[in-house]
Design an enzyme around this catalytic site. Structure first.
Site, PDB file in Angstrom:
ATOM      1  N   ASN A  42       0.839  -1.192   0.000  1.00 40.29           N
ATOM      2  CA  ASN A  42       0.000   0.000   0.000  1.00 40.29           C
ATOM      3  C   ASN A  42       0.879   1.249   0.000  1.00 40.29           C
ATOM      4  O   ASN A  42       1.957   1.270   0.618  1.00 40.29           O
ATOM      5  CB  ASN A  42      -1.015  -0.001   1.152  1.00 40.29           C
ATOM      6  CG  ASN A  42      -0.431  -0.235   2.521  1.00 40.29           C
ATOM      7  OD1 ASN A  42       0.626  -0.852   2.670  1.00 40.29           O
ATOM      8  ND2 ASN A  42      -1.115   0.225   3.539  1.00 40.29           N
ATOM      9  N   GLU A  44       0.248   5.167   0.703  1.00 39.67           N
ATOM     10  CA  GLU A  44      -0.717   6.159   1.162  1.00 39.67           C
ATOM     11  C   GLU A  44      -0.338   7.565   0.715  1.00 39.67           C
ATOM     12  O   GLU A  44       0.748   7.794   0.150  1.00 39.67           O
ATOM     13  CB  GLU A  44      -0.840   6.063   2.692  1.00 39.67           C
ATOM     14  CG  GLU A  44      -1.411   4.714   3.115  1.00 39.67           C
ATOM     15  CD  GLU A  44      -1.649   4.587   4.602  1.00 39.67           C
ATOM     16  OE1 GLU A  44      -1.170   5.447   5.386  1.00 39.67           O
ATOM     17  OE2 GLU A  44      -2.316   3.606   5.000  1.00 39.67           O
ATOM     18  N   CYS A  53      -4.056   0.574  -2.541  1.00 38.12           N
ATOM     19  CA  CYS A  53      -3.873  -0.657  -1.773  1.00 38.12           C
ATOM     20  C   CYS A  53      -2.774  -1.533  -2.389  1.00 38.12           C
ATOM     21  O   CYS A  53      -2.437  -1.404  -3.577  1.00 38.12           O
ATOM     22  CB  CYS A  53      -5.156  -1.467  -1.756  1.00 38.12           C
ATOM     23  SG  CYS A  53      -6.511  -0.733  -0.840  1.00 38.12           S
ATOM     24  N   GLU A  55      -2.862  -4.740  -3.154  1.00 35.95           N
ATOM     25  CA  GLU A  55      -3.325  -5.640  -4.220  1.00 35.95           C
ATOM     26  C   GLU A  55      -3.317  -4.945  -5.570  1.00 35.95           C
ATOM     27  O   GLU A  55      -2.886  -5.501  -6.589  1.00 35.95           O
ATOM     28  CB  GLU A  55      -4.749  -6.139  -3.940  1.00 35.95           C
ATOM     29  CG  GLU A  55      -4.917  -6.885  -2.646  1.00 35.95           C
ATOM     30  CD  GLU A  55      -5.317  -5.963  -1.498  1.00 35.95           C
ATOM     31  OE1 GLU A  55      -4.654  -4.934  -1.287  1.00 35.95           O
ATOM     32  OE2 GLU A  55      -6.296  -6.287  -0.807  1.00 35.95           O
ATOM     33  N   CYS A  86     -10.106  -5.214   0.378  1.00 32.95           N
ATOM     34  CA  CYS A  86     -11.203  -4.247   0.422  1.00 32.95           C
ATOM     35  C   CYS A  86     -12.097  -4.421  -0.811  1.00 32.95           C
ATOM     36  O   CYS A  86     -11.749  -5.142  -1.764  1.00 32.95           O
ATOM     37  CB  CYS A  86     -10.665  -2.823   0.492  1.00 32.95           C
ATOM     38  SG  CYS A  86     -10.076  -2.169  -1.090  1.00 32.95           S
ATOM     39  N   CYS A  89     -10.541  -3.470  -4.219  1.00 35.67           N
ATOM     40  CA  CYS A  89      -9.568  -4.479  -4.668  1.00 35.67           C
ATOM     41  C   CYS A  89     -10.269  -5.749  -5.124  1.00 35.67           C
ATOM     42  O   CYS A  89      -9.822  -6.409  -6.060  1.00 35.67           O
ATOM     43  CB  CYS A  89      -8.552  -4.779  -3.569  1.00 35.67           C
ATOM     44  SG  CYS A  89      -7.405  -3.398  -3.328  1.00 35.67           S
TER      45      CYS A  89
HETATM   46  N1  THU Z   1      -5.293  -1.657   2.407  1.00 29.38           N
HETATM   47  C1  THU Z   1      -4.718  -2.444   1.454  1.00 29.38           C
HETATM   48  O1  THU Z   1      -3.574  -2.212   1.041  1.00 29.38           O
HETATM   49  N2  THU Z   1      -5.444  -3.471   0.968  1.00 29.38           N
HETATM   50  C2  THU Z   1      -6.705  -3.797   1.366  1.00 29.38           C
HETATM   51  O2  THU Z   1      -7.357  -4.626   0.756  1.00 29.38           O
HETATM   52  C3  THU Z   1      -7.263  -3.153   2.557  1.00 29.38           C
HETATM   53  C4  THU Z   1      -6.633  -1.864   2.927  1.00 29.38           C
HETATM   54  C5  THU Z   1      -4.551  -0.504   2.913  1.00 29.38           C
HETATM   55  C6  THU Z   1      -5.132   0.822   2.495  1.00 29.38           C
HETATM   56  C7  THU Z   1      -4.582   1.743   3.575  1.00 29.38           C
HETATM   57  O3  THU Z   1      -3.284   2.156   3.184  1.00 29.38           O
HETATM   58  C8  THU Z   1      -4.458   0.843   4.791  1.00 29.38           C
HETATM   59  O4  THU Z   1      -4.538  -0.488   4.312  1.00 29.38           O
HETATM   60  C9  THU Z   1      -5.537   1.064   5.844  1.00 29.38           C
HETATM   61  O5  THU Z   1      -6.790   0.966   5.279  1.00 29.38           O
END
Ligand code: THU
Length: 129
Positions: A42, A44, A53, A55, A86, A89
């Site tokens: 991920n 941010e 994210c 994935e 999520c 994704c």
């Molecule tokens: N996140 C992912 O990388 N993948 C997911 O499927 C769920 C959430 C990340 C997004 C954000 O940077 C952190 O997790 C908190 O939500």
């Protein structure tokens, strides 16, 4: 490459996570039919919705290298139970028809699910006809 190996790659990419806001590091690794593996984390952003994210990072890396067919994707985070992808994704995974999804955590607990289990009644190209 077996499930444990793919999760191991996702764990290694999790170390690269850029998560200064949530502090929730996620790693992913997608196995293409070619046999190549593409990892992601991920990334941010101070403008929160701009972040991506793990994935989608991994899938975009693979697709941009020309991959179109996949066998599996692994997702790992420091969650109590294996980390679920999520909703956004899930839609991304559905688009690439990735049949096997490995959810994992740092305790190396792995839960494998199929695409219809992950996203039943998915919106797809068929709905655009
Ligand atoms: N996140 C992912 O990388 N993948 C997911 O499927 C769920 C959430 C990340 C997004 C954000 O940077 C952190 O997790 C908190 O939500």
């Amino acid at each position: 490459m077996d499930d444990k190996d793919l999760v191991q790659v996702a764990m290694a990419y999790r170390e690269h996570a850029y998560a200064p806001y949530s502090h929730f590091k996620v790693g992913a690794a997608v196995l293409a039919k070619s046999g190549k593996v593409y990892g992601g984390c991920n990334v941010e952003n101070s403008s929160y919705p701009v972040g991506i994210c793990a994935e989608r990072t991994a899938i975009c890396k693979a697709v941009s290298e020309g991959e179109r067919e996949f066998l599996a994707i692994a997702i790992v985070a420091a969650s109590a139970s294996p980390c679920a992808p999520c909703g956004m994704c899930r839609q991304f995974i559905a688009e690439m028809k990735i049949p096997r999804i490995l959810m994992a955590n740092l305790k190396r607990e792995i839960k494998a699910v199929t695409l219809p289990e992950l996203l039943p009644f998915a919106f797809s190209e068929e709905n655009l006809q």
